[in-house]
Design an enzyme around this catalytic site. Structure first.
Site, PDB file in Angstrom:
ATOM      1  N   ILE A 283       0.809  -1.132   0.152  1.00  0.00           N
ATOM      2  CA  ILE A 283      -0.002   0.182   0.089  1.00  0.00           C
ATOM      3  C   ILE A 283       0.893   1.144   0.089  1.00  0.00           C
ATOM      4  CG2 ILE A 283      -1.782   1.268   1.159  1.00  0.00           C
ATOM      5  CD1 ILE A 283      -2.643  -1.244   2.491  1.00  0.00           C
ATOM      6  N   ALA A 284       1.897   1.360   0.752  1.00  0.00           N
ATOM      7  CA  ALA A 284       2.719   2.439   0.995  1.00  0.00           C
ATOM      8  C   ALA A 284       4.169   1.971   1.609  1.00  0.00           C
ATOM      9  CB  ALA A 284       2.055   3.400   1.968  1.00  0.00           C
ATOM     10  N   ASP A 397       3.025  12.991  16.122  1.00  0.00           N
ATOM     11  CA  ASP A 397       3.334  13.162  14.817  1.00  0.00           C
ATOM     12  C   ASP A 397       2.088  13.048  14.035  1.00  0.00           C
ATOM     13  OD1 ASP A 397       4.789  13.484  12.404  1.00  0.00           O
ATOM     14  OD2 ASP A 397       4.813  11.142  12.227  1.00  0.00           O
TER      15      ASP A 397
END
Length: 557
Positions: A283-284, A397
């Site tokens: 996916i990434a 984050d």
């Protein structure tokens, strides 16, 4: 070159070579020419478009990178005083009295290698105003003249490694240097070129900035060994057959181990059975891990698989921390943890698959969103963050890329790789996160608490309204310098309702104590969302009536 065509790296490279040829003091043999072309080719286009090609800065950068490549275990650097040129009131660029005074002490000064960024333009303006003020004071009467500050340009080349920018920034800060400008570039062969403009160097008698910087850089953690991933893959390939077949390029080798290794956590009820985990597609990809879609025991899942990780690395500790946090949280607006494998080399985390992808991708795919949709997304995030803060967890984050959506467009907070449980003192000091979203107290390594997440949330609100990346015209470190030293913020968008604009500004105010908590933000966002839905409904109902009224007028009724 046609004025309608954008300049390329090759154009800039050839322009630089032409200038070198015109100078006549540099011997341009075929070896040097090829080296210059390789230098530009390895660096991003942003470097070519921003670097000063009128001087010899490019050759200096090439030399430092060549030294780093020759010995990847070392850090190559150069220090020089530079001249900050600011515009006078008459519009003419001038070094002013400030740099003329410096020139007497340091000789002829060069311009910085990069002088076109907003940060340095602002610095030049500040220098110009300060210099004109000093000139006015000098002309008004006698008296001792103030010593003008000296600006230095520090250029550092080394093997690229995790958190390099923050470590370099910390090293400069330890020497009492104030970073006024920063440029960071990564080469396509895994090296880094970082250029800083600093001031506030106040040496003691006998001290030399270059020597002290060299000593401080020696204290930095050594870079990871080159080829470590390949060696690990060869070692794994020699063992049992891989249990997971990953559609990666090249695919990491993961093997099924009989039991936990001595340095791995004890098996728990959340430790997954890796034989039941099947990977379908990537996916990434990130710096330290890849994300895959797959199935676990027949359930559709997302699998985060760590890349080359050593036992003593900070990435391994962050992985264990992420597992420890995710298995403790369960909330509608937090991605659901399913299990993890903490037995090396199969380090992975399995969590629910979010078919809607990230909010970052969603807002770019869907374009500008209705106000009610923005507020609904924001309220989802605020609810999830309120839950985390009640559990004493700081995300650290928070950004649109770390917010995921399910089939029903419900937003869930993800990526707890750098999240931490708040210490008993209530404050933390380690710098982490992403510079464009980072609170000023975190950038400055000051003690911080959960209000750092609130600052980041204010930037997320700006993302949702604009569908853009904050400070897109700056490098991340330039943005960080601006946030701390200039009070830089993205600015409230013109299409933002006043009440939401006030809320956004309250989130990113510089004083953490003045920022609202997520417990306060959640009902405010829900109220604004209800108001937005009512207004959108009213406008929708008013449209047919307006059209009918216009038609009636046209018909003369």
């Amino acid at each position: 070159m046609s004025s309608g065509r954008k300049r390329t790296k090759a154009d800039v490279c050839e322009a630089f070579v032409a200038r070198l040829s015109e100078r006549g003091d540099v011997e341009l043999d075929s070896s040097l020419l090829e080296g210059i072309r390789q230098h530009f080719d390895r660096l991003p286009t942003r470097y070519a478009l921003d670097v000063n090609v009128d001087g010899l800065d490019v050759l200096s950068h090439k030399r430092l990178l060549d030294e780093a490549r020759a010995d990847p275990t070392t850090v190559s650097f150069a220090v020089r005083p530079v001249e900050i040129v600011g515009p006078r009131a008459d519009g003419v660029s001038s070094p002013h009295e400030l740099t003329r005074a410096n020139s007497k002490k340091l000789g002829q000064l060069c311009r910085p290698a990069f002088g076109s960024s907003p940060n340095l333009q602002a610095l030049a303006l500040e220098v110009g105003e300060r210099a004109e003020g000093h000139e006015a004071e000098a002309s008004s009467g006698p008296g001792p003249r103030e010593e003008h500050p000296v600006f230095y340009e520090i250029t550092i080349a080394s093997v690229d490694q995790p958190k390099l920018l923050s470590r370099l920034s910390e090293a400069l800060g330890d020497l009492g240097l104030n970073i006024r400008e920063a440029h960071a570039f990564n080469t396509n062969d895994s090296f880094s070129l970082d250029v800083f403009v600093v001031d506030q160097w106040q040496p003691q008698p006998g001290q030399n900035l270059e020597e002290l910087l060299g000593q401080r850089l020696l204290q930095m953690p050594p870079p990871p060994p080159k080829g470590g991933a390949a060696q690990q893959q060869q070692a794994v390939a020699a063992g049992p057959a891989p249990a997971l077949r990953l559609p990666a390029d090249p695919p990491p080798n993961l093997s099924m181990l009989a039991g936990p290794r001595p340095d791995s956590p004890a098996v728990d009820d959340w430790e997954i059975d890796i034989t039941q985990l099947h990977i379908e597609a990537k996916i990434a990809s990130g710096a330290f891990s890849n994300l895959y879609k797959g199935t676990y025991c027949g359930q559709e899942v997302a699998v985060k698989i760590l890349k080359d990780v050593h036992d003593d690395s900070s990435q391994y500790q962050e992985f264990l921390q992420e597992v420890a946090i995710m298995r403790k949280v369960r909330h509608k607006n937090v991605v659901q943890f399913i299990g993890a494998c903490t037995r090396k080399p199969n380090l992975c985390i399995v969590f629910e698959y979010m078919s809607g992808g990230s909010v970052y991708d969603y807002i770019r795919r869907e374009g500008p969103l209705k106000l009610s949709a923005i507020l609904k997304l924001a309220a989802d995030v605020a609810r999830g963050m309120d839950y985390l803060h009640q559990r004493k967890i700081i995300h650290r984050d928070l950004k649109a890329a770390n917010l995921l959506m399910d089939d029903n467009a419900i937003v869930k907070i993800a990526d707890f790789g750098v999240a931490r449980v708040i210490e008993t003192t209530g404050h933390m000091t380690a710098e982490t996160g992403t510079y464009r979203w980072m609170a000023p107290e975190v950038i400055e390594h000051k003690p911080y608490d959960e209000k750092a997440d609130v600052f980041s949330f204010g930037i997320v609100l700006w993302e949702l309204l604009t569908c853009k990346v904050p400070y897109a015209d700056m490098t991340p470190l330039q943005a960080a310098v601006g946030v701390v030293q200039k009070g830089l913020r993205p600015g409230v968008p013109a299409n933002c309702p006043p009440l939401l604009g006030e809320l956004m500004e309250a989130c990113w105010t510089g004083n953490p104590a003045s920022r609202p908590s997520f417990r306060e933000l959640t009902p405010r966002l829900q109220h604004l969302n209800a108001m937005a839905l009512e207004e959108e409904k009213r406008q929708l109902e008013a449209k047919p009536a307006s059209k009918q009224g216009l038609l009636s007028k046209l018909r003369g009724k």
